[in-house]
Scaffold this motif. Sequence first.
Motif, short mmCIF file in Angstrom:
data_model
loop_
_atom_site.label_atom_id
_atom_site.label_comp_id
_atom_site.label_asym_id
_atom_site.label_seq_id
_atom_site.Cartn_x
_atom_site.Cartn_y
_atom_site.Cartn_z
N GLY A 106 -9.96 -55.36 -1.40
CA GLY A 106 -9.83 -56.81 -1.44
C GLY A 106 -8.51 -57.23 -2.03
N PRO A 107 -8.36 -58.54 -2.21
CA PRO A 107 -7.08 -59.06 -2.71
C PRO A 107 -6.76 -58.64 -4.14
CG PRO A 107 -8.72 -60.81 -2.56
CD PRO A 107 -9.33 -59.58 -1.93
N ASP A 108 -7.76 -58.20 -4.89
CA ASP A 108 -7.53 -57.79 -6.27
C ASP A 108 -7.44 -56.26 -6.40
OD1 ASP A 108 -10.18 -57.29 -5.74
OD2 ASP A 108 -10.94 -58.76 -7.15
N ASN A 109 -6.97 -55.59 -5.34
CA ASN A 109 -6.82 -54.14 -5.36
C ASN A 109 -5.73 -53.76 -6.35
OD1 ASN A 109 -6.11 -51.47 -4.87
ND2 ASN A 109 -6.41 -51.62 -2.68
N ASP A 110 -6.11 -52.96 -7.36
CA ASP A 110 -5.17 -52.57 -8.40
C ASP A 110 -4.69 -51.13 -8.25
OD1 ASP A 110 -5.29 -55.00 -10.02
OD2 ASP A 110 -7.37 -54.42 -10.36
N LEU A 111 -5.10 -50.44 -7.19
CA LEU A 111 -4.71 -49.05 -7.00
C LEU A 111 -3.27 -48.96 -6.52
CD1 LEU A 111 -7.97 -47.88 -5.27
CD2 LEU A 111 -7.16 -47.10 -7.48
N ASN A 112 -2.58 -47.98 -7.02
CA ASN A 112 -1.20 -47.76 -6.61
C ASN A 112 -1.12 -46.58 -5.66
OD1 ASN A 112 0.01 -49.86 -8.05
ND2 ASN A 112 -0.05 -48.67 -9.94
N GLY A 113 -1.73 -46.72 -4.47
CA GLY A 113 -1.57 -45.72 -3.44
C GLY A 113 -2.57 -44.57 -3.44
N ASP A 114 -3.50 -44.50 -4.37
CA ASP A 114 -4.42 -43.37 -4.36
C ASP A 114 -5.85 -43.76 -3.95
OD1 ASP A 114 -4.97 -44.66 -6.73
OD2 ASP A 114 -4.87 -42.88 -7.98
N LEU A 115 -5.95 -44.65 -2.97
CA LEU A 115 -7.25 -45.05 -2.43
C LEU A 115 -7.47 -44.30 -1.12
CD1 LEU A 115 -9.72 -46.97 -2.50
CD2 LEU A 115 -8.35 -48.58 -1.16
N VAL A 116 -8.61 -43.61 -1.01
CA VAL A 116 -8.97 -42.90 0.20
C VAL A 116 -10.34 -43.41 0.64
CG1 VAL A 116 -9.45 -40.64 1.23
CG2 VAL A 116 -7.70 -40.84 -0.56
N ILE A 117 -10.40 -43.96 1.86
CA ILE A 117 -11.64 -44.49 2.41
C ILE A 117 -11.99 -43.72 3.67
CG2 ILE A 117 -12.78 -46.51 3.41
CD1 ILE A 117 -10.92 -48.26 1.72
N ASP A 118 -13.24 -43.24 3.74
CA ASP A 118 -13.76 -42.61 4.94
C ASP A 118 -14.91 -43.49 5.44
OD1 ASP A 118 -15.07 -41.13 6.90
OD2 ASP A 118 -14.84 -39.23 5.83
N PRO A 119 -14.63 -44.39 6.39
CA PRO A 119 -15.65 -45.34 6.85
C PRO A 119 -16.86 -44.67 7.49
CG PRO A 119 -13.48 -45.94 7.70
CD PRO A 119 -13.35 -44.61 7.06
N VAL A 120 -16.65 -43.57 8.20
CA VAL A 120 -17.76 -42.90 8.87
C VAL A 120 -18.71 -42.29 7.84
CG1 VAL A 120 -18.40 -41.03 10.45
CG2 VAL A 120 -16.41 -42.47 10.95
N ALA A 121 -18.17 -41.66 6.80
CA ALA A 121 -19.00 -41.06 5.75
C ALA A 121 -19.46 -42.10 4.73
CB ALA A 121 -18.23 -39.95 5.04
N GLY A 122 -18.82 -43.26 4.71
CA GLY A 122 -19.18 -44.30 3.73
C GLY A 122 -18.70 -43.98 2.32
N THR A 123 -17.56 -43.27 2.22
CA THR A 123 -17.06 -42.87 0.91
C THR A 123 -15.72 -43.52 0.57
OG1 THR A 123 -15.99 -40.90 1.84
CG2 THR A 123 -18.25 -40.64 1.00
N ILE A 124 -15.54 -43.70 -0.72
CA ILE A 124 -14.30 -44.24 -1.26
C ILE A 124 -13.91 -43.38 -2.45
CG2 ILE A 124 -13.21 -46.23 -2.39
CD1 ILE A 124 -16.33 -46.98 -0.65
N PHE A 125 -12.65 -43.04 -2.56
CA PHE A 125 -12.12 -42.33 -3.71
C PHE A 125 -10.91 -43.09 -4.23
CE2 PHE A 125 -8.87 -39.68 -5.58
CZ PHE A 125 -9.56 -39.10 -6.62
N GLY A 126 -10.83 -43.23 -5.54
CA GLY A 126 -9.68 -43.86 -6.15
C GLY A 126 -9.56 -43.47 -7.60
N GLY A 127 -8.43 -43.79 -8.18
CA GLY A 127 -8.22 -43.50 -9.58
C GLY A 127 -7.67 -44.70 -10.31
N TRP A 128 -8.23 -44.95 -11.49
CA TRP A 128 -7.78 -46.05 -12.35
C TRP A 128 -6.92 -45.42 -13.43
CZ3 TRP A 128 -11.73 -49.65 -15.29
CH2 TRP A 128 -11.03 -50.70 -15.92
N ASP A 129 -5.64 -45.74 -13.40
CA ASP A 129 -4.68 -45.17 -14.34
C ASP A 129 -4.27 -46.19 -15.40
OD1 ASP A 129 -4.20 -42.53 -13.10
OD2 ASP A 129 -3.47 -43.74 -11.42
N VAL A 130 -3.76 -45.67 -16.50
CA VAL A 130 -3.22 -46.55 -17.54
C VAL A 130 -2.18 -47.46 -16.91
CG1 VAL A 130 -1.80 -46.57 -19.64
CG2 VAL A 130 -3.66 -44.92 -19.41
N GLY A 131 -2.20 -48.72 -17.26
CA GLY A 131 -1.25 -49.69 -16.72
C GLY A 131 -1.77 -50.43 -15.51
N GLU A 132 -2.87 -49.96 -14.89
CA GLU A 132 -3.44 -50.64 -13.74
C GLU A 132 -4.63 -51.48 -14.19
OE1 GLU A 132 -2.58 -47.36 -10.25
OE2 GLU A 132 -4.52 -47.33 -11.24
N GLY A 133 -4.80 -52.62 -13.55
CA GLY A 133 -5.94 -53.47 -13.87
C GLY A 133 -5.64 -54.92 -13.58
#
Length: 173
Positions: A106-133
């Motif tokens: 969404g518009p409040d996406n705070d990830l800096n490039g490490d978002l992985v979405i697999d729509p078929v499997a219904g999975t999301i992977f991401g990492g929240w790092d210091v300085g993001e938020g």
Amino acid sequence: MKLYNVVGLAAAMTLGLAQAASAVTIFTVNLTEAQEVVSPVPLGASGTATAVLNDAMTRLEINIQLLGLDLDGLQTPGTTDDNVTRMHFHAAPFGVNGGIVFGFIGPDNDLNGDLVIDPVAGTIFGGWDVGEGNGTDLVAQLGNLFSRGLYLNVHTTASQGGQIRGQVVSEPV
């Protein structure tokens, strides 16, 4: 004397193994429609998430599995009600709405490039790092993380206020 040396060696080996072991903390999230403060349009959706906080407490990696929701608008042709529009962490205890502190989708996406979405499997992977938020960061939210003061919320076209929600809970060591 030999017994003392054996005990000392065992203690040293145990200490060495303990120091070599990772000090990560694992959190889980059980996402359900019933946890939403305002009842969503019932879709029968659910999900789970596992989050791992590294030993330096500078990165929280999140793996999310959604069931009954569409991540790309192509998985359930003929309906848009189940399309995921936003996903983020909020700061608030169970049963209370709180402000967004970190966004995935969404518009409040705070990830800096490490978002992985697999729509078929219904999975999301991401990492929240210091300085993001969203007006905060991971370090500022550690107290909420450890005290069940964060929840994951998934919004859909049908339920803009939230379709499924779950508190972040630390797993016992």
